[in-house]
Design an enzyme around this catalytic site. Structure first.
Site, PDB file in Angstrom:
ATOM      1  N   SER A  79      59.653  52.797  16.125  1.00  0.00           N
ATOM      2  CA  SER A  79      59.026  53.252  14.896  1.00  0.00           C
ATOM      3  C   SER A  79      59.149  52.183  13.825  1.00  0.00           C
ATOM      4  O   SER A  79      60.116  51.423  13.801  1.00  0.00           O
ATOM      5  CB  SER A  79      59.724  54.529  14.427  1.00  0.00           C
ATOM      6  OG  SER A  79      59.257  54.921  13.169  1.00  0.00           O
ATOM      7  N   LEU A  80      58.205  52.140  12.907  1.00  0.00           N
ATOM      8  CA  LEU A  80      58.270  51.225  11.776  1.00  0.00           C
ATOM      9  C   LEU A  80      59.185  51.781  10.701  1.00  0.00           C
ATOM     10  O   LEU A  80      59.381  51.187   9.674  1.00  0.00           O
ATOM     11  CB  LEU A  80      56.862  50.981  11.216  1.00  0.00           C
ATOM     12  CG  LEU A  80      56.684  49.922  10.149  1.00  0.00           C
ATOM     13  CD1 LEU A  80      57.238  48.578  10.598  1.00  0.00           C
ATOM     14  CD2 LEU A  80      55.237  49.788   9.762  1.00  0.00           C
ATOM     15  N   LYS A 103      49.659  56.919   6.504  1.00  0.00           N
ATOM     16  CA  LYS A 103      50.513  57.580   7.483  1.00  0.00           C
ATOM     17  C   LYS A 103      50.051  59.010   7.705  1.00  0.00           C
ATOM     18  O   LYS A 103      49.830  59.749   6.768  1.00  0.00           O
ATOM     19  CB  LYS A 103      51.971  57.592   6.978  1.00  0.00           C
ATOM     20  CG  LYS A 103      52.870  58.546   7.731  1.00  0.00           C
ATOM     21  CD  LYS A 103      53.659  57.856   8.784  1.00  0.00           C
ATOM     22  CE  LYS A 103      54.748  58.710   9.367  1.00  0.00           C
ATOM     23  NZ  LYS A 103      54.336  59.561  10.452  1.00  0.00           N
ATOM     24  N   ARG A 124      55.734  58.697  23.229  1.00  0.00           N
ATOM     25  CA  ARG A 124      56.788  57.739  22.888  1.00  0.00           C
ATOM     26  C   ARG A 124      58.137  58.211  23.410  1.00  0.00           C
ATOM     27  O   ARG A 124      58.972  57.414  23.810  1.00  0.00           O
ATOM     28  CB  ARG A 124      56.861  57.521  21.383  1.00  0.00           C
ATOM     29  CG  ARG A 124      58.005  56.563  21.016  1.00  0.00           C
ATOM     30  CD  ARG A 124      58.026  56.177  19.581  1.00  0.00           C
ATOM     31  NE  ARG A 124      58.193  57.342  18.733  1.00  0.00           N
ATOM     32  CZ  ARG A 124      58.008  57.333  17.424  1.00  0.00           C
ATOM     33  NH1 ARG A 124      57.621  56.247  16.813  1.00  0.00           N
ATOM     34  NH2 ARG A 124      58.195  58.414  16.716  1.00  0.00           N
TER      35      ARG A 124
END
Length: 165
Positions: A79-80, A103, A124
């Site tokens: 994740s960023l 986002k 993910r």
């Protein structure tokens, strides 16, 4: 309150909230309140140098608990984080070719195509291991089943489900 005790308490609470959110589709607290607790944990970890192995600051997503087939990712799907500073985005972009947009919370997925045909869609999960959702992705409204690109091509992004849906 002792900082180590508070770290343990925050890890316990945040993991409970994550489990409810990712595995029971239930938000026990608002995103704003979650972020406040998460940021407090990050600050305490930096101040003390103590990071518990099960800290939510050390992983993304969720523990895969369903009966779907597990898949190991071709790369880490990280994740960023909660980027709030332009300089952090610029730093990230200098190392990656990317497209940035507002986002939206959804399901992070990886789509893999071989010689133009969708061969796999995966969640993910915990960043290393996800779930094969190819059968679901085949009916997603905006996922192309074929593309005009040779070889192996992967796209990582968010699958969004609107409130209306």
């Amino acid at each position: 309150m002792n900082k180590i005790i508070r770290i343990k308490e925050l890890v316990r609470m945040l993991n409970m909230y994550c489990d409810a959110y990712y595995n029971a589709n239930e938000s026990l607290i608002s995103d704003k309140d979650f972020d406040k607790l998460y940021d407090e944990l990050l600050t305490l970890e930096k101040e003390t140098g103590i990071i518990l192995s099960n800290s939510p600051t050390q992983h993304v997503g969720y523990e895969v608990k369903s009966a779907l087939q597990k898949v190991k990712h071709s790369h880490l799907m990280m994740s960023l984080d909660k980027t709030k500073e332009t300089k952090d985005l610029v730093k990230f972009m200098n190392r990656h070719e990317c497209v940035l947009m507002d986002k939206m919370d959804g399901l992070t997925i990886l789509l893999s195509y071989r010689d133009g045909k969708l061969i796999q869609a995966e969640t993910r999960g915990n960043g290393k291991i996800g779930e094969n959702i190819t059968h679901n992705a085949m009916v997603f409204e905006n996922i192309q089943l074929t593309i005009d690109l040779p070889g192996l091509v992967e796209f990582e992004g968010e699958a969004i489900i609107t409130y209306e849906d």
